[in-house]
Design an enzyme around this catalytic site. Sequence first.
Site, PDB file in Angstrom:
ATOM      1  N   SER A 288      43.755  24.869  94.720  1.00  0.00           N
ATOM      2  CA  SER A 288      44.647  24.293  94.351  1.00  0.00           C
ATOM      3  C   SER A 288      44.677  22.476  93.459  1.00  0.00           C
ATOM      4  O   SER A 288      45.368  22.381  92.728  1.00  0.00           O
ATOM      5  CB  SER A 288      45.593  24.046  94.822  1.00  0.00           C
ATOM      6  OG  SER A 288      45.761  25.320  95.668  1.00  0.00           O
TER       7      SER A 288
ATOM      8  N   GLU B 164      38.245  32.895 103.202  1.00  0.00           N
ATOM      9  CA  GLU B 164      37.129  31.852 103.266  1.00  0.00           C
ATOM     10  C   GLU B 164      36.984  30.583 102.408  1.00  0.00           C
ATOM     11  O   GLU B 164      35.825  30.165 103.194  1.00  0.00           O
ATOM     12  CB  GLU B 164      36.004  33.154 103.667  1.00  0.00           C
ATOM     13  CG  GLU B 164      36.243  34.314 104.720  1.00  0.00           C
ATOM     14  CD  GLU B 164      35.132  35.661 103.829  1.00  0.00           C
ATOM     15  OE1 GLU B 164      34.198  35.744 102.776  1.00  0.00           O
ATOM     16  OE2 GLU B 164      35.957  36.210 105.093  1.00  0.00           O
TER      17      GLU B 164
ATOM     18  N   MET C 114      50.159  26.761 100.910  1.00  0.00           N
ATOM     19  CA  MET C 114      50.889  25.066 100.573  1.00  0.00           C
ATOM     20  C   MET C 114      51.288  25.668  98.950  1.00  0.00           C
ATOM     21  O   MET C 114      51.392  24.446  98.112  1.00  0.00           O
ATOM     22  CB  MET C 114      49.892  24.070 100.811  1.00  0.00           C
ATOM     23  CG  MET C 114      49.752  23.709 102.314  1.00  0.00           C
ATOM     24  SD  MET C 114      49.039  22.160 102.664  1.00  0.00           S
ATOM     25  CE  MET C 114      47.719  22.368 101.723  1.00  0.00           C
TER      26      MET C 114
ATOM     27  N   HIS D 235      46.902  29.906  93.013  1.00  0.00           N
ATOM     28  CA  HIS D 235      45.948  30.868  92.177  1.00  0.00           C
ATOM     29  C   HIS D 235      46.037  32.317  92.722  1.00  0.00           C
ATOM     30  O   HIS D 235      45.634  32.939  93.576  1.00  0.00           O
ATOM     31  CB  HIS D 235      45.824  30.137  92.060  1.00  0.00           C
ATOM     32  CG  HIS D 235      44.608  29.397  93.276  1.00  0.00           C
ATOM     33  ND1 HIS D 235      43.864  30.099  94.756  1.00  0.00           N
ATOM     34  CD2 HIS D 235      44.941  28.126  94.153  1.00  0.00           C
ATOM     35  CE1 HIS D 235      43.745  29.610  95.018  1.00  0.00           C
ATOM     36  NE2 HIS D 235      44.168  28.450  95.178  1.00  0.00           N
TER      37      HIS D 235
ATOM     38  N   HIS E 117      44.447  32.788  96.464  1.00  0.00           N
ATOM     39  CA  HIS E 117      46.173  33.201  96.944  1.00  0.00           C
ATOM     40  C   HIS E 117      46.678  34.890  97.009  1.00  0.00           C
ATOM     41  O   HIS E 117      46.898  35.296  97.772  1.00  0.00           O
ATOM     42  CB  HIS E 117      46.762  32.364  96.863  1.00  0.00           C
ATOM     43  CG  HIS E 117      46.970  30.599  97.393  1.00  0.00           C
ATOM     44  ND1 HIS E 117      46.961  29.697  96.466  1.00  0.00           N
ATOM     45  CD2 HIS E 117      47.016  30.489  97.847  1.00  0.00           C
ATOM     46  CE1 HIS E 117      46.929  29.013  96.693  1.00  0.00           C
ATOM     47  NE2 HIS E 117      46.964  28.903  98.042  1.00  0.00           N
TER      48      HIS E 117
HETATM   49  O1  PAF Z   1      45.394  26.581 103.418  1.00  0.00           O
HETATM   50  C1  PAF Z   1      46.069  26.346 103.113  1.00  0.00           C
HETATM   51  O2  PAF Z   1      46.055  26.505 102.825  1.00  0.00           O
HETATM   52  C2  PAF Z   1      46.479  25.693 104.627  1.00  0.00           C
HETATM   53  O3  PAF Z   1      45.632  25.038 105.594  1.00  0.00           O
HETATM   54  C3  PAF Z   1      47.633  26.557 104.981  1.00  0.00           C
HETATM   55  C4  PAF Z   1      46.642  27.570 105.795  1.00  0.00           C
HETATM   56  C5  PAF Z   1      48.866  27.235 104.536  1.00  0.00           C
HETATM   57  C6  PAF Z   1      48.005  25.659 106.680  1.00  0.00           C
HETATM   58  O4  PAF Z   1      49.025  24.842 105.536  1.00  0.00           O
END
Ligand code: PAF
Length: 286
Positions: free
Chosen positions: A193, A155, A37, A41, A44
Amino acid sequence: KNNMSSKIQIVRTISDLRSKISYWRKNRLSIGLVPTMGALHDGHFSLVKRSINTTDKTVVTLFVNPKQFGQNDDLTIYPRDEVGDIAALDAQGVDLLFIPSLEEMYPTDFATEISVPVIGDVMEGVFRPGFFVGVATVVAKLLIQSLPDKAFFGEKDLQQLYVIKKMVIDLDMPVEIIGCPIIRELDGLAFSSRNVYLSADERARAVELYKVLNEIAESAMNGEQIPILVEKAEKRLIGSGFTKIDYLAVCNTHNFKEIDYLEAPTYALGAVWLGETRLIDNIQIC
Ligand code: PAF
């Protein structure tokens, strides 16, 4: 591929996404998908690195999914930084970034919902009604749109990871779901985030969540009684300035039901509030 000359491709429509990916597929290249989304950071980036290291082409999606936010949630203030995210993903060597509009994902007559009961009904499912339906629906769409070989999830959202795994099994989706370890700041606070919402004072206190989860894990392994440990940990959190505890529990990953005995895989999980900010975290006990 980690060099300054990499040039990330950006697509905003499902048809452009599909045509790029089908070209790679025809050339027998494997595809890794990292749904996000945005407001990216190090958590990700660890998913992105794992994808780059284990597949031929990495596709990242950036879509703030309104269906997974409740009425009182933070959708309107959720952090957004498209320009910064694009630059960071480019530097990481990501091949393709999909940034769909709201209309592209959910045309006005959009109706279908995917729900994953039992596992999605407890913990986060209780405190964030509709959250897992929103997540399962958008992740199913992203998987079907891109048909990756592997998809990567953190996780930190442990229950989300298992809801997605269950959906993929139940719906026979031909994709491998890979869970990746939590990435923490130096003091132990899990990257999120939402950490940007914390004031300096709250930020200093936030690490206490990780500390109490560790303490529960260690003491449970030493044979102490789980309900007593959890109660002590709750008191400690409230004493450290946490304003509300949604849950603090020891669970298995089969159905995320609370348990008072240890049977691997078992995790200590918590969702707690510091002022207006909700933090979640977990650690594996055994
Ligand atoms: O974990 C997230 O950032 C969200 O829940 C995802 C998996 C991208 C779905 O919108």
